[in-house]
Design a protein around this motif. Structure first.
Motif, PDB file in Angstrom:
ATOM      1  N   ALA A 173      44.791  41.235  49.098  1.00  0.00           N
ATOM      2  CA  ALA A 173      46.026  41.544  48.384  1.00  0.00           C
ATOM      3  C   ALA A 173      45.897  41.276  46.894  1.00  0.00           C
ATOM      4  CB  ALA A 173      47.183  40.723  48.959  1.00  0.00           C
ATOM      5  N   LEU A 174      45.089  40.303  46.542  1.00  0.00           N
ATOM      6  CA  LEU A 174      44.882  39.971  45.136  1.00  0.00           C
ATOM      7  C   LEU A 174      43.874  40.907  44.475  1.00  0.00           C
ATOM      8  CD1 LEU A 174      44.800  36.087  45.434  1.00  0.00           C
ATOM      9  CD2 LEU A 174      46.599  37.482  44.409  1.00  0.00           C
ATOM     10  N   GLY A 175      43.263  41.768  45.266  1.00  0.00           N
ATOM     11  CA  GLY A 175      42.344  42.749  44.716  1.00  0.00           C
ATOM     12  C   GLY A 175      40.959  42.217  44.451  1.00  0.00           C
ATOM     13  N   ALA A 176      40.632  41.101  45.007  1.00  0.00           N
ATOM     14  CA  ALA A 176      39.300  40.543  44.808  1.00  0.00           C
ATOM     15  C   ALA A 176      38.297  41.403  45.554  1.00  0.00           C
ATOM     16  CB  ALA A 176      39.243  39.111  45.301  1.00  0.00           C
ATOM     17  N   THR A 177      37.181  41.700  44.885  1.00  0.00           N
ATOM     18  CA  THR A 177      36.171  42.542  45.518  1.00  0.00           C
ATOM     19  C   THR A 177      34.981  41.748  46.004  1.00  0.00           C
ATOM     20  OG1 THR A 177      35.161  42.944  43.369  1.00  0.00           O
ATOM     21  CG2 THR A 177      36.783  44.557  44.136  1.00  0.00           C
ATOM     22  N   ASP A 178      34.848  40.510  45.572  1.00  0.00           N
ATOM     23  CA  ASP A 178      33.726  39.674  45.987  1.00  0.00           C
ATOM     24  C   ASP A 178      34.055  39.025  47.321  1.00  0.00           C
ATOM     25  OD1 ASP A 178      31.403  38.228  46.142  1.00  0.00           O
ATOM     26  OD2 ASP A 178      32.098  36.634  44.797  1.00  0.00           O
ATOM     27  N   THR A 179      33.537  39.579  48.379  1.00  0.00           N
ATOM     28  CA  THR A 179      33.778  39.017  49.715  1.00  0.00           C
ATOM     29  C   THR A 179      32.455  38.536  50.272  1.00  0.00           C
ATOM     30  OG1 THR A 179      33.559  41.204  50.679  1.00  0.00           O
ATOM     31  CG2 THR A 179      35.810  40.443  50.219  1.00  0.00           C
ATOM     32  N   THR A 239      41.710  35.784  54.011  1.00  0.00           N
ATOM     33  CA  THR A 239      41.068  37.072  53.765  1.00  0.00           C
ATOM     34  C   THR A 239      42.095  38.106  53.346  1.00  0.00           C
ATOM     35  OG1 THR A 239      39.344  36.554  55.383  1.00  0.00           O
ATOM     36  CG2 THR A 239      39.611  38.864  54.791  1.00  0.00           C
ATOM     37  N   ASN A 240      43.238  38.105  54.011  1.00  0.00           N
ATOM     38  CA  ASN A 240      44.301  39.044  53.648  1.00  0.00           C
ATOM     39  C   ASN A 240      44.833  38.756  52.248  1.00  0.00           C
ATOM     40  OD1 ASN A 240      44.097  40.422  56.056  1.00  0.00           O
ATOM     41  ND2 ASN A 240      45.690  39.226  57.064  1.00  0.00           N
ATOM     42  N   MET A 241      44.958  37.487  51.902  1.00  0.00           N
ATOM     43  CA  MET A 241      45.403  37.129  50.560  1.00  0.00           C
ATOM     44  C   MET A 241      44.382  37.589  49.525  1.00  0.00           C
ATOM     45  SD  MET A 241      47.014  33.318  51.092  1.00  0.00           S
ATOM     46  CE  MET A 241      47.229  33.060  49.342  1.00  0.00           C
ATOM     47  N   GLN A 242      43.118  37.424  49.832  1.00  0.00           N
ATOM     48  CA  GLN A 242      42.061  37.838  48.926  1.00  0.00           C
ATOM     49  C   GLN A 242      42.123  39.349  48.703  1.00  0.00           C
ATOM     50  OE1 GLN A 242      37.981  37.474  50.382  1.00  0.00           O
ATOM     51  NE2 GLN A 242      37.416  36.509  48.431  1.00  0.00           N
TER      52      GLN A 242
END
Length: 109
Positions: A60-66, A55-58
Motif C-alpha cells: 500500500a505504501l508503494g514500496a518496491t523492495d520486497t 506485506t499488505n502495508m508495504q
C-alpha cells in the motif's frame, strides 16, 4: 518352594507398580509437549498473520523492495501429528529462544 513363589509375586507386584508409574509419567509428558506444540502453532499463525498485514502495508505504501520471502499459506502449514516420545537421561533441559522486538519507526511526511 513357597519362598520362590512369594519372591516371584513380590517381583511381579514391583514391576507392575513401576510400569504403571512409567505410563503415568509418559502420559503427562505427552500432554505437556502437546500443549507446547499447540502454543507454538498459535504463535506461528500469529506471526504469519502479522507478515501478511505488513506485506499488505508495504504494498500500500508503494514500496518496491520486497527482499522478504512471502509467508506460507495457512492451508500449506502442515499439522504436527502427535508422536510418542522417549526421553533420554539429561535431555530434560529446554533452551528458550530470545524474542526479538520490532523497533517503532517514526514517520515524518
Amino acid at each position: 518352594m513357597p519362598d520362590t513363589q512369594t519372591a516371584t509375586t513380590e517381583l511381579t507386584s514391583h514391576y507392575t507398580a513401576q510400569v504403571a508409574g512409567d505410563l503415568e509419567r509418559n502420559a503427562k509428558e505427552q500432554d505437556r509437549i502437546g500443549a507446547e506444540i499447540d502454543a507454538l502453532q498459535e504463535q506461528l499463525l500469529a506471526l504469519q498473520h502479522d507478515h501478511t498485514v505488513l506485506t499488505n502495508m508495504q504494498k500500500a505504501l508503494g514500496a518496491t523492495d520486497t527482499a522478504t520471502q512471502p509467508a506460507p499459506d495457512e492451508a500449506a502449514t502442515p499439522s504436527v501429528p502427535r508422536q510418542k516420545t522417549t526421553t533420554q537421561p539429561g535431555t530434560g533441559k529446554r533452551v528458550r529462544a530470545k524474542k526479538t522486538e520490532l523497533t517503532p519507526v517514526s514517520w515524518s511526511p
